[in-house]
Design a protein around this motif. Structure first.
Motif, PDB file in Angstrom:
ATOM      1  N   LYS A 117      29.360 -22.539  88.534  1.00 26.89           N
ATOM      2  CA  LYS A 117      30.038 -23.658  89.063  1.00 26.89           C
ATOM      3  C   LYS A 117      31.369 -23.601  89.260  1.00 26.89           C
ATOM      4  O   LYS A 117      32.311 -23.069  88.452  1.00 26.89           O
ATOM      5  CB  LYS A 117      29.473 -24.975  88.093  1.00 26.89           C
ATOM      6  CG  LYS A 117      28.333 -25.436  88.407  1.00 26.89           C
ATOM      7  CD  LYS A 117      27.876 -26.409  87.317  1.00 26.89           C
ATOM      8  CE  LYS A 117      26.373 -27.306  87.312  1.00 26.89           C
ATOM      9  NZ  LYS A 117      26.265 -27.740  88.775  1.00 26.89           N
ATOM     10  N   LYS A 118      31.763 -24.471  90.260  1.00 28.87           N
ATOM     11  CA  LYS A 118      33.613 -24.566  90.505  1.00 28.87           C
ATOM     12  C   LYS A 118      33.861 -25.524  89.129  1.00 28.87           C
ATOM     13  O   LYS A 118      33.336 -26.506  88.805  1.00 28.87           O
ATOM     14  CB  LYS A 118      33.947 -25.038  91.355  1.00 28.87           C
ATOM     15  CG  LYS A 118      33.753 -24.320  92.669  1.00 28.87           C
ATOM     16  CD  LYS A 118      34.762 -23.151  92.636  1.00 28.87           C
ATOM     17  CE  LYS A 118      34.855 -22.388  93.997  1.00 28.87           C
ATOM     18  NZ  LYS A 118      35.714 -22.943  95.266  1.00 28.87           N
TER      19      LYS A 118
ATOM     20  N   ASP B 132      31.774 -34.081  87.754  1.00 26.94           N
ATOM     21  CA  ASP B 132      30.512 -34.119  88.136  1.00 26.94           C
ATOM     22  C   ASP B 132      29.816 -35.686  87.419  1.00 26.94           C
ATOM     23  O   ASP B 132      29.878 -35.842  86.472  1.00 26.94           O
ATOM     24  CB  ASP B 132      29.624 -33.159  87.476  1.00 26.94           C
ATOM     25  CG  ASP B 132      28.061 -33.499  88.049  1.00 26.94           C
ATOM     26  OD1 ASP B 132      27.651 -34.434  88.733  1.00 26.94           O
ATOM     27  OD2 ASP B 132      27.317 -32.560  87.960  1.00 26.94           O
TER      28      ASP B 132
ATOM     29  N   SER C 249      35.785 -29.543  90.364  1.00 28.12           N
ATOM     30  CA  SER C 249      34.696 -30.271  91.459  1.00 28.12           C
ATOM     31  C   SER C 249      33.528 -30.380  91.147  1.00 28.12           C
ATOM     32  O   SER C 249      32.866 -31.293  91.519  1.00 28.12           O
ATOM     33  CB  SER C 249      35.197 -29.629  92.958  1.00 28.12           C
ATOM     34  OG  SER C 249      34.758 -28.183  92.987  1.00 28.12           O
ATOM     35  N   GLU C 250      32.928 -29.334  90.546  1.00 28.38           N
ATOM     36  CA  GLU C 250      31.585 -29.104  90.217  1.00 28.38           C
ATOM     37  C   GLU C 250      30.967 -29.318  88.911  1.00 28.38           C
ATOM     38  O   GLU C 250      29.801 -29.757  88.586  1.00 28.38           O
ATOM     39  CB  GLU C 250      30.854 -27.800  90.695  1.00 28.38           C
ATOM     40  CG  GLU C 250      30.996 -27.690  92.255  1.00 28.38           C
ATOM     41  CD  GLU C 250      30.450 -26.570  92.811  1.00 28.38           C
ATOM     42  OE1 GLU C 250      30.329 -26.251  94.019  1.00 28.38           O
ATOM     43  OE2 GLU C 250      30.230 -25.461  91.952  1.00 28.38           O
TER      44      GLU C 250
END
Length: 528
Positions: free
Chosen positions: A124-125, A133, A128-129
């Motif tokens: 995952k980033k 989240d 941003s992810e």
């Protein structure tokens, strides 16, 4: 007019002494002669700024605003300079060391979490992810770990997880120097804490204090609930790594700002709460507190206030969670309290978080009436509030008692299927012939909270921009004192977000002088 008879000087002195005593009291303080039928009560959720000096927008220095606005911009649009793949920051070596410690601790489902890391989380980033989240936020995969480990008040001192979002004083300039201290703190370090029965002190590893994330309160799957201890620890480690890297990239002097906020907001919080209680609310017969820290409870027990008040704590008092509801009853007005918490919670279908409710039976000396008194911290959306009120009402009906209940109901200006609205709450309590200090038709815009979170916290999705504090901050009518309509009439009710029984409607709280994001609500009631 006839002359007044000449009185002996000793008689005049005695009269002056008596008048002075009645006006100013034996120690020079004002004496309030209270009607024996009056009951004075205050309810106050004393949370906020327990640990993270960056959690809320607070009027501070130019450096503070610059840092918070800079971090908010990164969260909104991280770009390549900040939004690395997770495994580029929290490396495979770090993950391997973490899983090895989990195995040594004997945790269950570590292999499942290891697989989840390899197949999903590591790719995952980072911003941003993962940390932004909203699903991670709702499931408390980061914030539950942070709640328990961020700042631990032991019997002898205060210890901090090595992280940017507390008052940890160690070196956070480089991740590779910080990481060994983090591992040691979570898995090796022991702290002295009160036992759950409050019967003594025991040594515990920090890892033993972690709490499972349960599906009855948070939207986790059965699988996530079973592996919630290792899963939240992994997310916590990743979060701390990403935050430290981001802050060091954003502003090399961020540590100076943090120290200033810690000195002003965190370390003086308990003393400021005690000052408000002792200076402003000792005229109250009952003090209901929610989300009280272990440190605050210790301070109350050692303060002069404890000589005048009985202290009621919940039967399921949880020192690990470090946020319990308590009740203070003025000894001159109330008999020693008898714990009734289990008798009330046994009537609930859902289990409350430990320490959220305390209930106690006591006799009001002036009237001879038997009461059940309760203090409650509601769940985030307020959905457990009406069941708790119903359970308390049922208990009071079984063995007839009057009710006096201070609560953070977590009601909202407007309700929906996921949030309890204040109007729906009022309809419910009126149907039980109950009332609150704000009456049977409380104004949905009679707010008792007004806070706005920054993005620099475990639930980054709750953060708002500096310019949007008033528009998007949490401004809700959450706090009430509840009683039977037939038992009391309302004389007066006051809100307070200054510590002086004054409420400033447009002030975002906490402030440097008022240490909570909830206002205190006090009321004077008349026993019918």
């Amino acid at each position: 007019m006839a002359a007044l008879p000449k009185l002996p000087k000793s008689y005049l002195v005695a009269v002056i002494v008596v008048i002075t005593f009645l006006m100013f009291g034996p120690m020079g303080g004002e004496v309030v002669v209270q009607n024996p039928k009056e009951v004075r009560a205050v309810t106050w959720n004393v949370a906020a700024i327990n640990n993270n000096p960056f959690e809320y927008w607070i009027t501070g220095s130019e450096q503070y605003n610059k840092l918070m606005e800079g971090f908010a911009a990164v969260v909104k649009e991280p770009g390549e300079a900040y939004d690395f793949v997770v495994s580029e920051l929290f490396t495979e070596q770090m993950a391997g060391e973490l899983f090895a410690e989990m195995d040594r601790a004997g945790w269950v489902r570590v292999d499942t979490v290891r697989k989840k890391w390899a197949e999903e989380i590591s790719h995952k980033k980072s911003i941003s992810e993962l940390i932004t989240d909203p699903v991670v936020g709702k499931k408390r995969l980061i914030s539950m770990f942070d709640r328990v480990t961020n700042t631990i008040h032991t019997e002898s001192n205060t210890v901090y997880r090595p992280t940017a979002i507390n008052c940890y004083s160690g070196d956070l300039n480089k991740v590779n120097q910080w990481w060994p201290d983090w591992i040691d703190f979570v898995f090796t370090h022991k702290v002295s804490v009160k036992s759950k029965k409050m019967t003594g002190v025991k040594q515990k590893h920090v890892r033993e204090m972690l709490l499972p994330i349960t599906k009855d309160k948070y939207p986790v799957t059965d699988d996530e609930m079973e592996m919630s201890i290792p899963l939240q620890t992994l997310y916590g480690a990743i979060f701390d790594t990403v935050i430290i890297h981001t802050l060091n990239t954003l502003d090399k002097n961020w540590g100076v700002v943090r120290k200033e906020m810690c000195d002003k907001l965190n370390k003086g919080k308990t003393s400021r709460i005690m000052s408000i209680l002792s200076d402003t609310y000792t005229d109250c017969d009952v003090i209901f507190l929610q989300e009280a820290s272990n440190e605050l409870l210790r301070a109350i027990k050692t303060h002069v206030i404890s000589g005048n008040f009985h202290i009621a704590t919940p039967s399921d008092f949880d020192p690990d969670r470090n946020q319990n509801s308590i009740i203070l009853l003025k000894k001159s007005h109330w008999s020693p309290p008898e714990d009734s918490t289990t008798a009330v919670t046994s009537r609930l279908e859902k289990t409350l978080a430990a320490g959220d409710l305390v209930a106690a039976a006591s006799v009001h000396k002036a009237s001879g009436s038997r009461f059940v008194l309760a203090s409650y911290h509601g769940d985030t959306n307020g959905l457990l509030t009406t069941p708790v009120v119903a359970a308390l009402y049922g208990f009071a009906q079984q063995e007839p008692k009057k009710i006096l209940f201070g609560l953070d109901a977590n009601t909202h200006e407007k309700g929906d299927h996921e949030h309890l609205g204040v109007e729906e709450f009022a309809q419910f309590y009126v149907s039980k012939d109950l009332n609150t200090c704000f009456g049977e038709n409380p104004n949905p815009r009679n707010y008792t909270t007004f806070h706005a979170r920054t993005h620099l916290q475990p639930q980054t999705n709750k953060g708002v921009a500096h310019a949007d504090r008033a528009l998007k901050g949490d401004r809700s009518p959450k706090d009430f004192i509840l009683f039977r309509r037939a038992d009391f009439s309302i004389i007066s009710t006051t809100k307070d977000n200054t510590g002086n029984k004054v409420y400033l409607d447009d002030t975002v709280i906490p402030t440097l002088k008022f240490p909570s994001d909830h206002g205190a609500v006090s009321t004077v009631l008349n026993l019918r």
